[in-house]
Design an enzyme around this catalytic site. Structure first.
Site, PDB file in Angstrom:
ATOM      1  N   GLU A   1       8.517   7.652  -2.603  1.00  0.00           N
ATOM      2  CA  GLU A   1       8.001   6.289  -2.442  1.00  0.00           C
ATOM      3  C   GLU A   1       9.101   5.305  -2.787  1.00  0.00           C
ATOM      4  O   GLU A   1       9.679   5.341  -3.883  1.00  0.00           O
ATOM      5  CB  GLU A   1       6.794   6.059  -3.350  1.00  0.00           C
ATOM      6  CG  GLU A   1       6.205   4.666  -3.187  1.00  0.00           C
ATOM      7  CD  GLU A   1       5.080   4.376  -4.173  1.00  0.00           C
ATOM      8  OE1 GLU A   1       4.902   3.188  -4.523  1.00  0.00           O
ATOM      9  OE2 GLU A   1       4.390   5.317  -4.582  1.00  0.00           O
TER      10      GLU A   1
ATOM     11  N   GLY B   1       0.775  -1.241   0.000  1.00  0.00           N
ATOM     12  CA  GLY B   1       0.000   0.000   0.000  1.00  0.00           C
ATOM     13  C   GLY B   1       0.799   1.280   0.000  1.00  0.00           C
ATOM     14  O   GLY B   1       0.262   2.338   0.321  1.00  0.00           O
ATOM     15  N   LYS B   2       2.095   1.216  -0.375  1.00  0.00           N
ATOM     16  CA  LYS B   2       2.904   2.439  -0.387  1.00  0.00           C
ATOM     17  C   LYS B   2       2.318   3.493  -1.321  1.00  0.00           C
ATOM     18  O   LYS B   2       2.235   4.674  -0.971  1.00  0.00           O
ATOM     19  CB  LYS B   2       4.342   2.134  -0.817  1.00  0.00           C
ATOM     20  CG  LYS B   2       5.161   1.343   0.167  1.00  0.00           C
ATOM     21  CD  LYS B   2       6.611   1.245  -0.259  1.00  0.00           C
ATOM     22  CE  LYS B   2       6.780   0.606  -1.612  1.00  0.00           C
ATOM     23  NZ  LYS B   2       6.360  -0.807  -1.647  1.00  0.00           N
ATOM     24  N   THR B   3       1.925   3.060  -2.514  1.00  0.00           N
ATOM     25  CA  THR B   3       1.392   4.023  -3.483  1.00  0.00           C
ATOM     26  C   THR B   3       0.070   4.598  -2.989  1.00  0.00           C
ATOM     27  O   THR B   3      -0.177   5.804  -3.106  1.00  0.00           O
ATOM     28  CB  THR B   3       1.208   3.364  -4.862  1.00  0.00           C
ATOM     29  OG1 THR B   3       2.470   2.862  -5.311  1.00  0.00           O
ATOM     30  CG2 THR B   3       0.685   4.378  -5.879  1.00  0.00           C
TER      31      THR B   3
ATOM     32  N   SER C   1      10.098  -1.083 -10.745  1.00  0.00           N
ATOM     33  CA  SER C   1      10.218  -2.316 -11.523  1.00  0.00           C
ATOM     34  C   SER C   1       8.816  -2.768 -11.929  1.00  0.00           C
ATOM     35  O   SER C   1       7.814  -2.267 -11.433  1.00  0.00           O
ATOM     36  CB  SER C   1      10.944  -3.399 -10.722  1.00  0.00           C
ATOM     37  OG  SER C   1      10.230  -3.717  -9.544  1.00  0.00           O
TER      38      SER C   1
ATOM     39  N   LYS D   1       8.994   8.375  -7.282  1.00  0.00           N
ATOM     40  CA  LYS D   1       9.204   6.943  -7.109  1.00  0.00           C
ATOM     41  C   LYS D   1      10.416   6.631  -7.977  1.00  0.00           C
ATOM     42  O   LYS D   1      10.283   6.118  -9.098  1.00  0.00           O
ATOM     43  CB  LYS D   1       7.988   6.128  -7.535  1.00  0.00           C
ATOM     44  CG  LYS D   1       8.130   4.634  -7.225  1.00  0.00           C
ATOM     45  CD  LYS D   1       6.883   3.859  -7.610  1.00  0.00           C
ATOM     46  CE  LYS D   1       7.101   2.355  -7.393  1.00  0.00           C
ATOM     47  NZ  LYS D   1       7.252   1.997  -5.972  1.00  0.00           N
TER      48      LYS D   1
END
Length: 221
Positions: free
Chosen positions: A116, A14-16, A41, A37
């Site tokens: 992020e 849930g970072k984004t 990847s 960010k």
């Protein structure tokens, strides 16, 4: 200059989501905000809108053109793997010093800078450095995003211990409610709070957002 590093105990937690919510809350207060960010990847160059980078650009009201993609995520890799592995498949590498310099340069622009990370705290960036090394080099407070899935207590407390061992200030812990969880997220948060005190722990439900800005407010200039 204010920089907050959004990191996690793992991947896909849930970072984004947390970064997007912080952008929205800062914008609602009229505060200038930028988000990076730098390492991404699993990036499909043909579909940048579908990426986490694309979501950040939309939140910042920026087009997903080449210049903006390079500014927000200069190191993008196709394979959905750790950065060191994803870069190796393209015969590339994440240059650690350049990565840190890119983040520092962005922070000098005067806006609140949200960075992020990628994966969890201990994900390798190259042959020698992890995300933890990146956070420590920036000397930025970290917002730790964790889940409420079975096993999260060990993962979360291990991540928090690693951050503290390196002298990283933990701005707060966000329990991003997992799709499957053995107990209510609030119970997980209460257990975590006992071990990370005096750091504040807040649950982010799947059903509706709750304010997250109070966690980082003490670090905003």
């Amino acid at each position: 200059m204010t920089t907050i590093f959004v990191t996690s105990s793992g991947t896909g937690i849930g970072k984004t989501l947390v970064t997007l919510q912080l952008i929205a809350e800062l914008k609602a207060l009229g505060k200038p905000v930028q988000a990076l960010k730098p390492v991404a990847s699993g990036f499909d160059a043909a579909r940048p809108d579908d990426s986490d980078t694309g979501a950040l650009l939309r939140a910042l009201e920026l087009e997903p053109n080449a210049a903006n993609l390079d500014a927000v995520s200069p190191w993008r890799f196709a394979a959905p793997l750790s950065p060191d592995m994803a870069a190796a498949r393209e015969r590339r590498a994440v240059p650690f010093d350049a990565l840190v310099a890119h983040c520092r340069a962005a922070a000098r622009r005067g806006a609140v800078t949200l960075i992020e990370g990628i994966g969890g705290v201990m994900v390798p960036l190259d042959r020698e450095h992890t995300v933890l090394d990146w956070i420590a080099a920036l000397e930025a407070p970290a917002l730790l995003v964790v889940g409420s899935y079975l096993g999260t207590l060990s993962h979360s407390l291990t991540a928090a211990a690693a951050l503290r061992e390196r002298g990283v200030t933990i701005a707060g812990v966000v329990v991003s409610e997992s799709e499957e969880q053995p107990v209510p997220a609030a119970e997980t948060a209460a257990t975590l709070a006992r071990f990370v005190a005096p750091v504040a722990v807040r649950v982010l439900p799947r059903s509706a957002p709750v304010p997250l800005l109070p966690l980082v407010a003490p670090f905003l200039g």
